[in-house]
Design a protein around this motif. Structure first.
Motif, short mmCIF file in Angstrom:
data_model
loop_
_atom_site.label_atom_id
_atom_site.label_comp_id
_atom_site.label_asym_id
_atom_site.label_seq_id
_atom_site.Cartn_x
_atom_site.Cartn_y
_atom_site.Cartn_z
N ILE A 1 -3.44 5.86 0.78
CA ILE A 1 -2.23 5.17 1.26
C ILE A 1 -2.01 3.95 0.38
O ILE A 1 -2.90 3.11 0.24
N ILE A 2 -0.84 3.90 -0.23
CA ILE A 2 -0.63 2.87 -1.24
C ILE A 2 0.57 1.99 -0.91
O ILE A 2 1.46 2.38 -0.16
N PRO A 3 0.60 0.80 -1.50
CA PRO A 3 1.67 -0.15 -1.22
C PRO A 3 2.82 -0.01 -2.22
O PRO A 3 2.79 0.85 -3.10
N TRP A 4 3.74 -0.93 -2.09
CA TRP A 4 5.00 -0.82 -2.86
C TRP A 4 5.04 -1.74 -4.07
O TRP A 4 6.00 -1.75 -4.81
N ASN A 5 4.00 -2.57 -4.26
CA ASN A 5 4.13 -3.58 -5.33
C ASN A 5 3.88 -3.00 -6.73
O ASN A 5 4.47 -3.45 -7.70
N LEU B 1 -1.60 12.01 -0.63
CA LEU B 1 -1.19 10.64 -0.91
C LEU B 1 0.08 10.29 -0.14
O LEU B 1 1.00 11.10 -0.05
N LYS B 2 0.10 9.07 0.39
CA LYS B 2 1.34 8.58 0.97
C LYS B 2 1.79 7.32 0.24
O LYS B 2 1.15 6.28 0.33
N PRO B 3 2.92 7.43 -0.48
CA PRO B 3 3.44 6.22 -1.12
C PRO B 3 4.06 5.32 -0.07
O PRO B 3 4.30 5.74 1.06
N ALA B 4 4.33 4.07 -0.45
CA ALA B 4 4.96 3.14 0.50
C ALA B 4 6.41 3.57 0.73
O ALA B 4 7.05 4.13 -0.16
N GLU B 5 6.90 3.26 1.91
CA GLU B 5 8.25 3.72 2.27
C GLU B 5 9.34 3.09 1.41
O GLU B 5 10.40 3.67 1.22
N TYR B 6 9.10 1.88 0.88
CA TYR B 6 10.14 1.26 0.05
C TYR B 6 10.20 1.88 -1.35
O TYR B 6 11.21 1.79 -2.01
N GLY C 1 -3.17 -2.44 0.76
CA GLY C 1 -2.04 -3.00 1.51
C GLY C 1 -2.46 -4.25 2.23
O GLY C 1 -3.39 -4.95 1.81
N SER C 2 -1.81 -4.52 3.34
CA SER C 2 -2.06 -5.78 4.04
C SER C 2 -3.41 -5.77 4.76
O SER C 2 -3.89 -4.71 5.18
N THR C 3 -3.99 -6.94 4.91
CA THR C 3 -5.27 -7.07 5.60
C THR C 3 -5.12 -6.60 7.05
O THR C 3 -6.02 -5.97 7.61
N VAL D 1 13.26 -7.20 4.39
CA VAL D 1 12.31 -7.83 5.32
C VAL D 1 11.31 -8.70 4.58
O VAL D 1 10.87 -9.73 5.08
N GLN D 2 10.96 -8.28 3.38
CA GLN D 2 10.02 -9.11 2.61
C GLN D 2 10.70 -10.41 2.19
O GLN D 2 10.09 -11.47 2.21
N LEU D 3 11.98 -10.30 1.81
CA LEU D 3 12.72 -11.51 1.43
C LEU D 3 12.80 -12.47 2.63
O LEU D 3 12.59 -13.68 2.49
P1 NAI Z 1 1.51 -2.61 4.77
O1 NAI Z 1 0.08 -2.90 4.70
O2 NAI Z 1 2.14 -2.36 6.09
O3 NAI Z 1 1.88 -1.36 3.85
C1 NAI Z 1 1.05 -0.77 2.90
C2 NAI Z 1 1.01 0.75 3.11
O4 NAI Z 1 0.39 1.06 4.34
C3 NAI Z 1 2.37 1.43 3.18
O5 NAI Z 1 2.29 2.68 2.52
C4 NAI Z 1 2.59 1.62 4.66
O6 NAI Z 1 3.46 2.68 4.96
C5 NAI Z 1 1.18 1.93 5.13
N1 NAI Z 1 0.92 1.66 6.54
C6 NAI Z 1 1.49 0.75 7.36
N2 NAI Z 1 0.93 0.80 8.58
C7 NAI Z 1 -0.02 1.76 8.54
C8 NAI Z 1 -0.96 2.27 9.49
N3 NAI Z 1 -1.02 1.79 10.73
N4 NAI Z 1 -1.81 3.24 9.10
C9 NAI Z 1 -1.77 3.71 7.84
N5 NAI Z 1 -0.90 3.28 6.92
C10 NAI Z 1 -0.04 2.31 7.25
O7 NAI Z 1 2.28 -3.81 4.06
P2 NAI Z 1 3.81 -4.25 4.26
O8 NAI Z 1 4.20 -4.30 5.70
O9 NAI Z 1 4.64 -3.40 3.39
O10 NAI Z 1 3.78 -5.72 3.70
C11 NAI Z 1 3.44 -6.82 4.53
C12 NAI Z 1 2.53 -7.77 3.84
O11 NAI Z 1 1.33 -7.12 3.46
C13 NAI Z 1 3.05 -8.34 2.53
O12 NAI Z 1 3.90 -9.42 2.71
C14 NAI Z 1 1.77 -8.72 1.86
O13 NAI Z 1 1.35 -9.97 2.32
C15 NAI Z 1 0.81 -7.66 2.29
N6 NAI Z 1 0.66 -6.60 1.29
C16 NAI Z 1 -0.39 -6.68 0.45
C17 NAI Z 1 -0.56 -5.75 -0.53
C18 NAI Z 1 -1.70 -5.83 -1.47
O14 NAI Z 1 -1.69 -5.18 -2.49
N7 NAI Z 1 -2.71 -6.57 -1.15
C19 NAI Z 1 0.40 -4.67 -0.74
C20 NAI Z 1 1.45 -4.64 0.24
C21 NAI Z 1 1.56 -5.60 1.18
#
Ligand code: NAI
Length: 793
Positions: free
Chosen positions: A166-170, A192-197, A245-247, A347-349
């Motif tokens: 599961i990967i993020p959008w950055n 693999l699941k890419p981020a929705e954005y 992704g997010s902590t 939403v990020q903005l």
């Molecule tokens: P997120 O952690 O929700 O999204 C990352 C990925 O996880 C996406 O593919 C999303 O669809 C998936 N995801 C979301 N909820 C899930 C769940 N319950 N189970 C499995 N997969 C899930 O991050 P989001 O909401 O896009 O961004 C919010 C904040 O997270 C950002 O502002 C940033 O602070 C942080 N972030 C950090 C990243 C990093 O590389 N460390 C990357 C993306 C976000």
């Protein structure tokens, strides 16, 4: 007439847009909606649902993409499972050829992929073209190499199975490459699941996989949002989850996978320090800041988002930085001359805007350059906060935008303290012309990646990943490969429930009895201590006769033990050689009392004399084994970027928890505790709950072997209860648990609090075999810090 100088000063850049026709045509071809990629075919979503994908530069909808349901995830996992047997049996060289072909095709489509990435994500085309996409190719090449070398370099290990990623959008395509390349190289199959954005470049890569003839089902994509991600995480037939992704979501995933036996790696957020000493080359450091926080609009997990400047140069540095900020160009991501693109989603903005407002309210001084933002799309100006209080929201929370929070420090000690004043520990950047100072800080900062006089450097040959709440596991390099491998020879030993020596403790064994004087105490801070509860429990022999009493430790005892362990930092600072000497002494003292220890094993477990003696002898040998390793388990030097080397250093975690199995009460304890301390950790151990007396007898061996106080602490009692307390303790950086399945779930769930690393196993192991010792134990007793050091011209 203007002079040349005047012309140069007043000249502005004209627009230099990258052509997007090929991408526009590709997007049109895939409407009315992109489909999942499952089993080598593009498949419509089973419930027909689609969602919109936007271009952040103008907010327009550029594509409709399938919203993955649980049924879609099922189909993808089934396809990956079906493909696994054949794929995992291909030779490493065969897999290398596929990865190599993917790398080549990525290179052939570099321009297309870069433009698509910039349209989908909003990142400047300069970055997607010069950084993201070349690194994608680099990752596939590098891992093609690992596939070819797998048999010799990772002998005894094989693929884990079906990996959910599961990967993020950055960094949409780059994060895909970081995950998919090692997984496939090791012989796993992937969902693999890419981020929705930002799902589009992943789908383009699926087309590349088709082109190169990757066997069907080896690589599958299900697009969708968090719910789709959760369906992958919770799918019973997935063997490993890799998440970036997010902590917050990382913590949820840790909880959801606890006790399921799924292997897990988490690459989470950060709030990384960027430290500028007064003797740094300030102009270079200003450029460093630009790369650290304005690269990818600051949407980088390892962004240098906390600027720490030495007081004497702070004002001068801020002035230079502000001047440089005025020259940064924010605008159309496809314009080759812009520096900062668009924020990925509305939403990020909004989140960034809110946090910046909070910063202003908290009283920090806010600077933004004077140029107006583009009239449409989701843009945010580069932002510098000065006079930031270290405990304020903007100094602690990951903003994930182009926002820098600056603070000052006076001394290197203060710099280190401020740098570590965060729950995260992903990366750090240190700037000084004094290499001693840089390396001193590199050693003291708790972060997985340290850049010296540089920042945001990445390479497939170097591991990447965090300390603390930035997650665990590494991506890239040798360490990254390990995350996708598992021992080939699965433990074939008997089921613990049936094994004679490994019955789980019954509740009745722990019914408290007032402590008698002859009761074995606990061992905390080098002293024998009565349990806080004042209670003990009966230790029974094989015929259920009481043969002694052991202290019934509780939460308070664990707290004391952790405190004692946390203070014993001198042990970690010792050289491997010095620790080896202590371990040899320990082996010698245990050996001198071998008969006594054998007699105790016989009394507790009813073992035959020969077996008991063999267990003691093996324990002595095991200590010698780790004494040998103590000064030899070292790191590597990676050749990464030109003019740099990357030092991959295994570091002790600090304070560790170890819960020991009931089978082999002495050898199990030794096999776990000794590698942990050999690597410089301090430990709180809970010995075999049914047969704790071998460990309590060991107090005297510890006392006579120069093991400093607090290095080994032992708390007897109900292992699972104590293990849970340890797993929830914030001072424990890593917890090992070898016991029952329920205990594994307790520990993994408990670890979600501070996201500590865990190593948990249930099921009997053959502790006498050589598989119960060696490098895998040392690897789990350390974490790798990658330090990027300038080297050569
Ligand atoms: P997120 O952690 O929700 O999204 C990352 C990925 O996880 C996406 O593919 C999303 O669809 C998936 N995801 C979301 N909820 C899930 C769940 N319950 N189970 C499995 N997969 C899930 O991050 P989001 O909401 O896009 O961004 C919010 C904040 O997270 C950002 O502002 C940033 O602070 C942080 N972030 C950090 C990243 C990093 O590389 N460390 C990357 C993306 C976000």
């Amino acid at each position: 007439m203007s002079t040349v100088k005047e012309i140069l000063q007043t000249m502005d850049y004209g627009p230099a847009p990258e052509a997007k026709d090929a991408v526009t045509a590709w997007l049109a071809k895939h409407q009315p909606g992109f489909r999942h990629y499952i089993g080598g075919a593009f498949q419509a979503p089973r419930d027909g649902k689609l969602f919109d994908v936007h271009n952040p530069a103008d907010g327009s909808v550029i594509a409709k993409v399938a919203q993955g349901s649980a049924a879609d995830v099922d189909a993808a996992v089934a396809a990956a499972r079906a493909a696994f047997p054949a794929w995992s049996k291909t030779s490493g060289e065969t897999r290398a050829r596929y990865l190599y072909a993917i790398a080549r095709h990525v290179q052939k489509r570099e321009r297309f992929l870069s433009v698509l990435e910039s349209i989908d994500n909003g990142k400047p085309i300069r970055e997607s073209r010069d950084i993201d996409v070349p690194l994608v190719a680099r990752h596939f090449y590098h891992h093609a190499g690992w596939a070819a070398l797998l048999d010799t370099e990772f002998s005894g290990l094989g693929p884990v199975g079906v990996c959910g990623q599961i990967i993020p959008w950055n960094f949409p395509l780059l994060m895909l490459a970081w995950k998919v390349a090692p997984a496939l190289a090791a012989g796993n199959t992937v969902v693999l699941k890419p981020a929705e954005y930002t799902p589009l470049t992943a789908l383009a890569l699926a087309e590349i996989c088709d082109e190169v003839g990757l066997p069907k089902g080896v690589f599958n994509i299900v697009t969708g949002d968090g719910e789709t991600g959760a369906a992958i995480v919770n799918h019973a037939d997935v063997d490993k989850i890799a998440f970036t992704g997010s902590t917050e979501v990382g913590r949820e995933i840790r909880k959801a996978t606890a006790g399921t036996g799924k292997k897990l790696s988490l690459e989470l957020g950060g709030k990384s320090p960027f430290i500028v000493f007064d003797d740094a080359d300030l102009d270079s450091a200003v450029e460093g800041v630009v790369d650290a926080i304005w690269f990818n609009q600051g949407q980088v997990c390892c962004a240098g988002s906390r600027l720490l400047v030495q007081e004497g140069v702070a004002e001068r540095f801020y002035d230079k930085l502000k001047r440089r900020m005025e020259t940064l160009r924010v605008g159309d991501p496809l314009d080759k001359s812009i520096d900062i693109g668009a924020i990925v989603a509305k939403v990020q903005l909004e989140r960034i805007t809110k946090l910046v407002e909070q910063g202003r309210r908290e009283g920090a001084a806010c600077f933004q350059p004077s140029a107006p933002m583009p009239g449409k799309g989701w843009f945010f100006p580069p932002t510098l906060f000065t006079d930031v209080a270290p405990a304020s929201t903007i100094a602690q929370v990951e903003i994930f935008g182009p926002v820098l929070a600056a603070m000052t420090f006076r001394t290197p000690d203060e710099a280190a303290a401020l740098a570590n004043n965060s729950a995260y520990g992903l990366s750090a950047s240190v700037w000084s012309e004094n290499i001693d100072r840089c390396l001193d800080l590199a050693a003291r900062i708790k972060a997985g990646v340290i850049w010296i006089n540089g920042t945001n450097m990445f390479d497939a040959a170097a591991g990447f990943g965090g300390y603390r709440e930035s997650g665990f596991g590494r991506e890239g390099g040798r360490e990254g490969m390990i995350e996708y491998l598992t021992p080939l020879k699965k433990n074939s030993a008997k089921d613990p429930a049936k094994a004679k020596l490994s019955a789980e403790p019954t509740a009745s064994a722990f019914e408290g009895k007032p402590t008698l004087d002859r009761t074995a105490k606990l061992f905390i801070g080098g002293k024998q201590a009565r349990p806080d509860s004042g209670y003990s429990y009966s230790v029974l022999d094989a015929k259920d006769h009481a043969i002694g009493q052991a202290g019934l430790g509780n939460r308070k005892d664990i707290r004391n033990a952790v405190e004692a362990a946390s203070k014993a930092t001198g042990w970690t600072a010792l050289s491997g050689h010095a620790r080896a000497q202590v371990l040899y002494f320990l082996a010698e003292n245990l050996s001198a009392r071998a008969d006594e220890f054998a007699a105790r094993l016989i009394a507790m477990t009813g073992a035959a004399k020969k077996a008991a003696r063999a267990e003691v002898d093996a324990s002595v040998s095991r200590i010698i084994h780790y004494a040998a390793w103590a000064d030899k388990y070292d790191g590597r030097v990676h050749y990464t970027k030109a003019r740099h080397v990357t030092l991959a250093m295994p570091e002790a975690w600090g304070t560790m928890a170890v819960s020991c199995p009931d089978e082999a009460p002495l050898l199990g304890f030794i096999s776990l505790v000794i590698p942990v301390i050999a690597m410089g950790n301090r430990v709180v151990a809970t010995p075999a709950p049914l047969h704790p007396l071998s460990a309590t007898d060991f107090y005297q061996v510890l006392e006579t072997s120069d093991v400093p106080d607090g290095v080994v602490n032992i708390v007897t009692g109900e292992r699972d209860l104590l293990a849970k307390t340890l797993a929830e303790h914030d001072e424990i950086a890593c917890a090992w648990y070898f016991g029952g399945a329920e205990g594994v779930a307790l520990v993994e769930r408990g670890s979600a609090g501070n996201l500590k690393a865990t190593w948990c196993e249930h099921g009997a192991r053959d502790w006498l075999s050589t598989e119960a010792q060696g490098e895998s134990f040392l690897r789990h007793a350390t974490q790798i810090k990658n330090i990027w050091v300038p080297y050569g011209e």
